[in-house]
Design a protein around this motif. Structure first.
Motif, PDB file in Angstrom:
ATOM      1  N   GLU A   1       0.812  -1.223   0.000  1.00  0.00           N
ATOM      2  CA  GLU A   1       0.000   0.000   0.000  1.00  0.00           C
ATOM      3  C   GLU A   1       0.844   1.272   0.000  1.00  0.00           C
ATOM      4  N   GLY A   2       2.148   1.165   0.223  1.00  0.00           N
ATOM      5  CA  GLY A   2       3.022   2.324   0.192  1.00  0.00           C
ATOM      6  C   GLY A   2       3.376   2.770  -1.208  1.00  0.00           C
ATOM      7  N   ASN A   3       3.039   1.951  -2.202  1.00  0.00           N
ATOM      8  CA  ASN A   3       3.292   2.312  -3.589  1.00  0.00           C
ATOM      9  C   ASN A   3       2.362   3.442  -4.023  1.00  0.00           C
ATOM     10  N   PRO A   4       2.823   4.305  -4.915  1.00  0.00           N
ATOM     11  CA  PRO A   4       1.904   5.291  -5.488  1.00  0.00           C
ATOM     12  C   PRO A   4       0.759   4.595  -6.212  1.00  0.00           C
ATOM     13  N   VAL A   5      -0.403   5.222  -6.198  1.00  0.00           N
ATOM     14  CA  VAL A   5      -1.538   4.687  -6.960  1.00  0.00           C
ATOM     15  C   VAL A   5      -1.458   5.130  -8.417  1.00  0.00           C
ATOM     16  N   ALA A   6      -0.615   6.139  -8.686  1.00  0.00           N
ATOM     17  CA  ALA A   6      -0.472   6.627 -10.051  1.00  0.00           C
ATOM     18  C   ALA A   6       0.943   7.126 -10.281  1.00  0.00           C
TER      19      ALA A   6
ATOM     20  N   HIS B   1       2.993   9.107 -13.221  1.00  0.00           N
ATOM     21  CA  HIS B   1       2.848   9.883 -14.450  1.00  0.00           C
ATOM     22  C   HIS B   1       4.238  10.307 -14.904  1.00  0.00           C
ATOM     23  N   VAL B   2       4.528  10.128 -16.172  1.00  0.00           N
ATOM     24  CA  VAL B   2       5.831  10.504 -16.704  1.00  0.00           C
ATOM     25  C   VAL B   2       5.639  11.579 -17.768  1.00  0.00           C
ATOM     26  N   THR B   3       6.585  12.501 -17.802  1.00  0.00           N
ATOM     27  CA  THR B   3       6.506  13.610 -18.738  1.00  0.00           C
ATOM     28  C   THR B   3       7.918  14.103 -19.068  1.00  0.00           C
ATOM     29  N   ASN B   4       8.014  15.012 -19.992  1.00  0.00           N
ATOM     30  CA  ASN B   4       9.268  15.678 -20.328  1.00  0.00           C
ATOM     31  C   ASN B   4      10.378  14.689 -20.670  1.00  0.00           C
ATOM     32  N   ILE B   5      10.084  13.724 -21.529  1.00  0.00           N
ATOM     33  CA  ILE B   5      11.060  12.707 -21.910  1.00  0.00           C
ATOM     34  C   ILE B   5      12.025  13.291 -22.941  1.00  0.00           C
TER      35      ILE B   5
ATOM     36  N   GLY C   1       4.386  11.034  -8.790  1.00  0.00           N
ATOM     37  CA  GLY C   1       3.726   9.911  -8.133  1.00  0.00           C
ATOM     38  C   GLY C   1       2.648  10.426  -7.210  1.00  0.00           C
ATOM     39  N   VAL C   2       1.460   9.841  -7.314  1.00  0.00           N
ATOM     40  CA  VAL C   2       0.338  10.233  -6.478  1.00  0.00           C
ATOM     41  C   VAL C   2       0.060   9.090  -5.517  1.00  0.00           C
ATOM     42  N   LEU C   3       0.058   9.394  -4.213  1.00  0.00           N
ATOM     43  CA  LEU C   3      -0.200   8.378  -3.201  1.00  0.00           C
ATOM     44  C   LEU C   3      -1.692   8.290  -2.899  1.00  0.00           C
ATOM     45  N   ALA C   4      -2.072   7.233  -2.220  1.00  0.00           N
ATOM     46  CA  ALA C   4      -3.492   6.993  -1.929  1.00  0.00           C
ATOM     47  C   ALA C   4      -4.112   8.130  -1.124  1.00  0.00           C
ATOM     48  N   ASP C   5      -3.319   8.820  -0.288  1.00  0.00           N
ATOM     49  CA  ASP C   5      -3.863   9.917   0.518  1.00  0.00           C
ATOM     50  C   ASP C   5      -3.948  11.230  -0.251  1.00  0.00           C
ATOM     51  N   GLY C   6      -3.575  11.211  -1.542  1.00  0.00           N
ATOM     52  CA  GLY C   6      -3.651  12.400  -2.372  1.00  0.00           C
ATOM     53  C   GLY C   6      -2.363  13.200  -2.419  1.00  0.00           C
ATOM     54  N   SER C   7      -1.407  12.889  -1.563  1.00  0.00           N
ATOM     55  CA  SER C   7      -0.136  13.597  -1.634  1.00  0.00           C
ATOM     56  C   SER C   7       0.625  13.139  -2.875  1.00  0.00           C
ATOM     57  N   CYS C   8       1.566  13.952  -3.299  1.00  0.00           N
ATOM     58  CA  CYS C   8       2.317  13.582  -4.496  1.00  0.00           C
ATOM     59  C   CYS C   8       3.761  14.017  -4.355  1.00  0.00           C
ATOM     60  N   GLY C   9       4.589  13.449  -5.201  1.00  0.00           N
ATOM     61  CA  GLY C   9       5.998  13.784  -5.208  1.00  0.00           C
ATOM     62  C   GLY C   9       6.507  13.782  -6.632  1.00  0.00           C
ATOM     63  N   SER C  10       7.674  14.344  -6.804  1.00  0.00           N
ATOM     64  CA  SER C  10       8.262  14.451  -8.127  1.00  0.00           C
ATOM     65  C   SER C  10       9.638  13.799  -8.116  1.00  0.00           C
ATOM     66  N   VAL C  11       9.964  13.124  -9.214  1.00  0.00           N
ATOM     67  CA  VAL C  11      11.266  12.492  -9.369  1.00  0.00           C
ATOM     68  C   VAL C  11      11.792  12.789 -10.769  1.00  0.00           C
ATOM     69  N   THR C  12      13.069  12.525 -10.940  1.00  0.00           N
ATOM     70  CA  THR C  12      13.671  12.500 -12.255  1.00  0.00           C
ATOM     71  C   THR C  12      14.150  11.079 -12.497  1.00  0.00           C
ATOM     72  N   TYR C  13      13.792  10.518 -13.645  1.00  0.00           N
ATOM     73  CA  TYR C  13      14.277   9.205 -14.053  1.00  0.00           C
ATOM     74  C   TYR C  13      15.465   9.424 -14.989  1.00  0.00           C
ATOM     75  N   HIS C  14      16.564   8.737 -14.696  1.00  0.00           N
ATOM     76  CA  HIS C  14      17.750   8.749 -15.551  1.00  0.00           C
ATOM     77  C   HIS C  14      17.888   7.323 -16.067  1.00  0.00           C
ATOM     78  N   ASP C  15      17.603   7.100 -17.330  1.00  0.00           N
ATOM     79  CA  ASP C  15      17.573   5.750 -17.900  1.00  0.00           C
ATOM     80  C   ASP C  15      18.670   5.540 -18.926  1.00  0.00           C
ATOM     81  N   THR C  16      19.194   4.328 -18.940  1.00  0.00           N
ATOM     82  CA  THR C  16      19.995   3.844 -20.055  1.00  0.00           C
ATOM     83  C   THR C  16      19.134   2.809 -20.747  1.00  0.00           C
TER      84      THR C  16
END
Length: 138
Positions: free
Chosen positions: A65-70, A72-76, A94-109
């Motif tokens: 349940e600690g996983n985000p429920v959503a 969303h990726v953008t700005n690729i 990432g949107v959590l079940a309680d409605g809070s959200c956070g932002s990350v940067t993905y660095h992919d190879t």
């Protein structure tokens, strides 16, 4: 080395697919996203890098349940490094079940495999300060 438009589109769709599969709980389809030996680096969150699809899958199930429920990726942005590696950088929300959200940067190879493009390494970095954390000068 330049990258064909078709490859750029395929890589963009690959990165976008991550959120759909994880949010649906379709962790049995992670082979569509990652190489078998993927390194999923969460050290910026205080965790150890996860090596392999099974490790990623197990960590996601364990978080429950600690996983985000959503996700969303953008700005690729897809680039080819001087050594020929294909890298992608994107923003994630990432949107959590309680409605809070956070932002990350993905660095992919990303690498081309017989099955198509796959992520071979992903580093996830949280965004916690505006302007890259740099104080205003004045």
């Amino acid at each position: 080395m330049s990258l064909a438009l078709e490859d750029r589109l395929a890589i963009t769709e690959l990165i976008s697919l991550h959120g759909h599969l994880v949010d649906e709980g379709s962790l049995d389809r992670l082979e569509e996203l990652f190489t078998a030996d993927v390194v999923y680096d969460l050290t910026d969150f205080g965790g150890e890098p996860l090596t392999g699809i099974a490790a990623f899958r197990d960590a996601a199930w364990a978080r429950g349940e600690g996983n985000p429920v959503a996700h969303h990726v953008t700005n690729i942005v897809v680039t080819v490094a001087p050594d020929g590696r294909v890298e992608a950088r994107s923003k994630g929300l990432g949107v959590l079940a309680d409605g809070s959200c956070g932002s990350v940067t993905y660095h992919d190879t990303v690498v081309r495999t017989a099955e198509g493009w796959r992520i071979s390494r992903r580093r996830v970095s949280p965004r916690r300060a505006p302007l890259g954390g740099k104080a205003a000068s004045g």
